[in-house]
Design a protein around this motif. Structure first.
Motif, PDB file in Angstrom:
ATOM      1  N   ASN A 173     -15.402   2.706  -1.861  1.00  0.00           N
ATOM      2  CA  ASN A 173     -15.237   1.433  -2.591  1.00  0.00           C
ATOM      3  C   ASN A 173     -15.837   0.277  -1.796  1.00  0.00           C
ATOM      4  O   ASN A 173     -16.451  -0.637  -2.362  1.00  0.00           O
ATOM      5  CB  ASN A 173     -13.754   1.168  -2.861  1.00  0.00           C
ATOM      6  N   TYR A 174     -15.637   0.311  -0.466  1.00  0.00           N
ATOM      7  CA  TYR A 174     -16.203  -0.739   0.394  1.00  0.00           C
ATOM      8  C   TYR A 174     -17.727  -0.736   0.323  1.00  0.00           C
ATOM      9  O   TYR A 174     -18.362  -1.796   0.171  1.00  0.00           O
ATOM     10  CB  TYR A 174     -15.722  -0.534   1.827  1.00  0.00           C
ATOM     11  N   LEU A 175     -18.321   0.464   0.408  1.00  0.00           N
ATOM     12  CA  LEU A 175     -19.780   0.557   0.349  1.00  0.00           C
ATOM     13  C   LEU A 175     -20.306   0.092  -0.998  1.00  0.00           C
ATOM     14  O   LEU A 175     -21.365  -0.557  -1.083  1.00  0.00           O
ATOM     15  CB  LEU A 175     -20.215   1.999   0.623  1.00  0.00           C
ATOM     16  N   ALA A 176     -19.561   0.410  -2.068  1.00  0.00           N
ATOM     17  CA  ALA A 176     -19.996  -0.019  -3.399  1.00  0.00           C
ATOM     18  C   ALA A 176     -19.975  -1.540  -3.519  1.00  0.00           C
ATOM     19  O   ALA A 176     -20.899  -2.152  -4.107  1.00  0.00           O
ATOM     20  CB  ALA A 176     -19.093   0.610  -4.460  1.00  0.00           C
ATOM     21  N   GLU A 177     -18.944  -2.169  -2.947  1.00  0.00           N
ATOM     22  CA  GLU A 177     -18.856  -3.632  -2.999  1.00  0.00           C
ATOM     23  C   GLU A 177     -19.975  -4.273  -2.173  1.00  0.00           C
ATOM     24  O   GLU A 177     -20.569  -5.298  -2.570  1.00  0.00           O
ATOM     25  CB  GLU A 177     -17.489  -4.087  -2.473  1.00  0.00           C
ATOM     26  N   ALA A 185     -16.389  -8.493   1.037  1.00  0.00           N
ATOM     27  CA  ALA A 185     -15.871  -7.116   1.095  1.00  0.00           C
ATOM     28  C   ALA A 185     -15.483  -6.746   2.517  1.00  0.00           C
ATOM     29  O   ALA A 185     -16.157  -7.143   3.473  1.00  0.00           O
ATOM     30  CB  ALA A 185     -16.929  -6.153   0.578  1.00  0.00           C
ATOM     31  N   ARG A 186     -14.384  -6.041   2.660  1.00  0.00           N
ATOM     32  CA  ARG A 186     -13.974  -5.556   3.982  1.00  0.00           C
ATOM     33  C   ARG A 186     -13.456  -4.126   3.868  1.00  0.00           C
ATOM     34  O   ARG A 186     -12.956  -3.695   2.825  1.00  0.00           O
ATOM     35  CB  ARG A 186     -12.902  -6.465   4.587  1.00  0.00           C
ATOM     36  N   ARG A 187     -13.589  -3.421   4.954  1.00  0.00           N
ATOM     37  CA  ARG A 187     -13.176  -2.016   4.987  1.00  0.00           C
ATOM     38  C   ARG A 187     -11.644  -1.959   5.148  1.00  0.00           C
ATOM     39  O   ARG A 187     -11.087  -2.558   6.074  1.00  0.00           O
ATOM     40  CB  ARG A 187     -13.846  -1.303   6.148  1.00  0.00           C
ATOM     41  N   ARG A 188     -10.950  -1.211   4.246  1.00  0.00           N
ATOM     42  CA  ARG A 188      -9.493  -1.101   4.306  1.00  0.00           C
ATOM     43  C   ARG A 188      -9.090  -0.108   5.398  1.00  0.00           C
ATOM     44  O   ARG A 188      -9.631   0.988   5.497  1.00  0.00           O
ATOM     45  CB  ARG A 188      -8.924  -0.642   2.970  1.00  0.00           C
ATOM     46  N   THR A 189      -8.142  -0.512   6.225  1.00  0.00           N
ATOM     47  CA  THR A 189      -7.656   0.357   7.299  1.00  0.00           C
ATOM     48  C   THR A 189      -6.596   1.317   6.754  1.00  0.00           C
ATOM     49  O   THR A 189      -6.112   1.179   5.617  1.00  0.00           O
ATOM     50  CB  THR A 189      -7.041  -0.475   8.428  1.00  0.00           C
ATOM     51  N   LEU A 190      -6.230   2.294   7.598  1.00  0.00           N
ATOM     52  CA  LEU A 190      -5.189   3.255   7.205  1.00  0.00           C
ATOM     53  C   LEU A 190      -3.855   2.539   6.966  1.00  0.00           C
ATOM     54  O   LEU A 190      -3.094   2.900   6.059  1.00  0.00           O
ATOM     55  CB  LEU A 190      -5.028   4.325   8.294  1.00  0.00           C
TER      56      LEU A 190
END
Length: 469
Positions: A173-177, A185-190
């Motif tokens: 989803n992050y790469l798509a955004e 856009a930011r990468r969601r952590t665990l």
């Protein structure tokens, strides 16, 4: 989070498919467990290897292997019909177990019976080992069924897999955004994934379900005491009395055939035998002397002691220590080493007598023996022993288990409402009783063969007012 929910659902479906696949015979042992509890547990032991009111069920399919499987289905549904038709296997069972009549279960479908057989053969629930050396039955059955550690391991693996997939989906989803030009856009952590509304909602839902399940199960078991085995003031062995010496239950429990309560035997009943039998095979005079001390019988003179309740504890002690010492000396005449312990044995046995026959509310040895009640129905339940024993001809072992094999008595049956209802559904009434003459339809159906028997349920045995008043 929709993708995460889908992963969890797929995991649950996967586990369910494994459970179904583990039943090689096509039956579901979990469903069979429920059927066994409702239909079979009254007469058959759950360990599948112990004979109870009915025979041990482990290896039942092997014992019917010489006949079509449909014959086993028919036996379970209509045992008495197969006996009357002269089926060889049915006649063998009748010869071994008569006059005990197996209840009919016409309501069970082939699928129900398959589930029941899967339960019988499943080592999670029972060990189908048959004792007695019956030819053709293996000493140990091949282990089959549900493997609990395997399920726990699979659940952990699938949970980890779900987290990995959720992480992958988040990265995609992050790469798509980013590709769409979203600068925020930011990468969601665990941590973001685990603290999301979807995961928290799912955990709360699971906790609510688990708490409800645990609460209901604990509420169902509230007040039940199956397997309760208290220590009694006298080490009375039913195995010795009812088993080895075959004393009829109702000789001691006289109320069972004529009153609501079976009653605890009075000490006078014990004295009918123990005025002559003054030593037991296991404890010698120790336990029998407790009977004498409670009722005031002097075994030295073979007479009851006058004004026994007025004696001091020192006077009582003197009488029974003399009996203990004389008996011990007589039993060890040729053993000088043992004779040197007379005083010690007297003190030990007297201390045991005092501990067994006295309580905070009963400081004196004299008086009734304070037996501990084992079977105790709730106050709102009406149960009449005479109705079951004298009218219904119910054997004591049906409710109390193989009492003649118990060194120490315990509560064999759950005495739950469902257990009682199930018995009323299965048990056949003595329909030749004049009380049932008004049931003309049932009598006609019995005469025509349309009905094999009349259960307690058929004559209103499930009415609420029958047990609750």
């Amino acid at each position: 989070m929709r993708q995460l929910h889908i992963v969890f659902l797929m995991a649950l479906l996967f586990l369910g498919n494994i459970a179904i696949a583990q039943d090689e015979g096509g039956g579901d042992p979990a469903l069979g467990d429920a059927i066994f509890g409702l239909q079979c547990a009254t007469c058959h032991a759950k360990d599948m290897k112990t004979n109870a009111t009915g025979p041990a069920l482990g290896g039942v399919e092997e014992r019917w292997a010489d006949y079509p499987k449909e014959d086993l289905y028919t036996w379970i549904r209509y045992s008495q019909r197969m006996i009357s038709e002269g089926h060889p296997r049915a006649l063998e069972l009748w010869a071994d177990w008569k006059p005990t009549v197996m209840s009919s279960f016409p309501q069970l479908t082939d699928a129900d019976i398959d589930n029941l057989l899967a339960y019988i053969n499943n080592p999670k629930y029972a060990d189908p080992v048959i004792t007695g050396g019956i030819e053709g039955i293996p000493a140990e059955a091949e282990e089959k069924g549900i493997n609990k550690p395997l399920f726990i391991g699979l659940f952990v693996i699938l949970a980890l897999l779900a987290l990995v997939l959720a992480r992958i989906i988040s990265n995609l989803n992050y790469l798509a955004e980013v590709k769409e030009g979203n600068d925020g856009a930011r990468r969601r952590t665990l941590v973001d994934v685990l603290t999301s509304k979807g995961v928290i909602g799912f955990v709360i839902f699971a906790l609510v379900v688990l708490a409800g399940y645990t609460t209901v199960n604990n509420a169902i078991e509230l007040g039940r005491q199956q397997d309760y085995m208290p220590e009694q003031p006298i080490k009375f062995s039913h195995e010795t009395h009812a088993g080895i010496h075959e004393i009829e239950c109702q000789y001691c429990h006289t109320g069972a055939r004529r009153s609501k309560h079976s009653v605890i035997p009075g000490t006078n009943t014990c004295m009918n035998c123990h005025r002559a039998i003054k030593a037991g095979p296991k404890y010698g005079t120790q336990e029998i002397t407790k009977i004498y001390a409670s009722i005031g019988y002097d075994p030295n003179t073979d007479k009851y002691i006058e004004d026994y309740t007025e004696l001091s504890q020192e006077e009582v002690e003197k009488i029974y220590k003399k009996w203990i010492g004389d008996s011990y000396v007589k039993a060890n005449t040729d053993n000088p080493k043992a004779l040197g312990r007379v005083d010690e044995v007297q003190d030990e046995q007297w201390e045991e007598i005092v501990a067994s026959l006295t309580t905070e509310l009963k400081p004196d040895v004299q008086g009734e023996i304070q037996w501990v009640r084992i079977h105790n129905m709730p106050d709102h339940v009406y149960f009449n022993h005479a109705q079951h024993v004298a009218v219904g001809k119910v054997e004591c072992q049906t409710c109390h288990g193989q009492i003649q094999e118990m060194e120490v008595v315990y509560q064999h049956s759950p005495l739950s409402m469902g257990w009682c209802i199930n018995c009323h559904r299965q048990s056949q009434v003595q329909f030749d009783n004049e009380y049932y003459d008004s049931y003309e339809t049932y009598h006609k159906e019995l005469e025509s063969g349309d009905r094999e028997g009349v259960s307690v349920e058929d004559v209103g045995g499930l009415g609420c007012q029958k047990c609750h008043y």
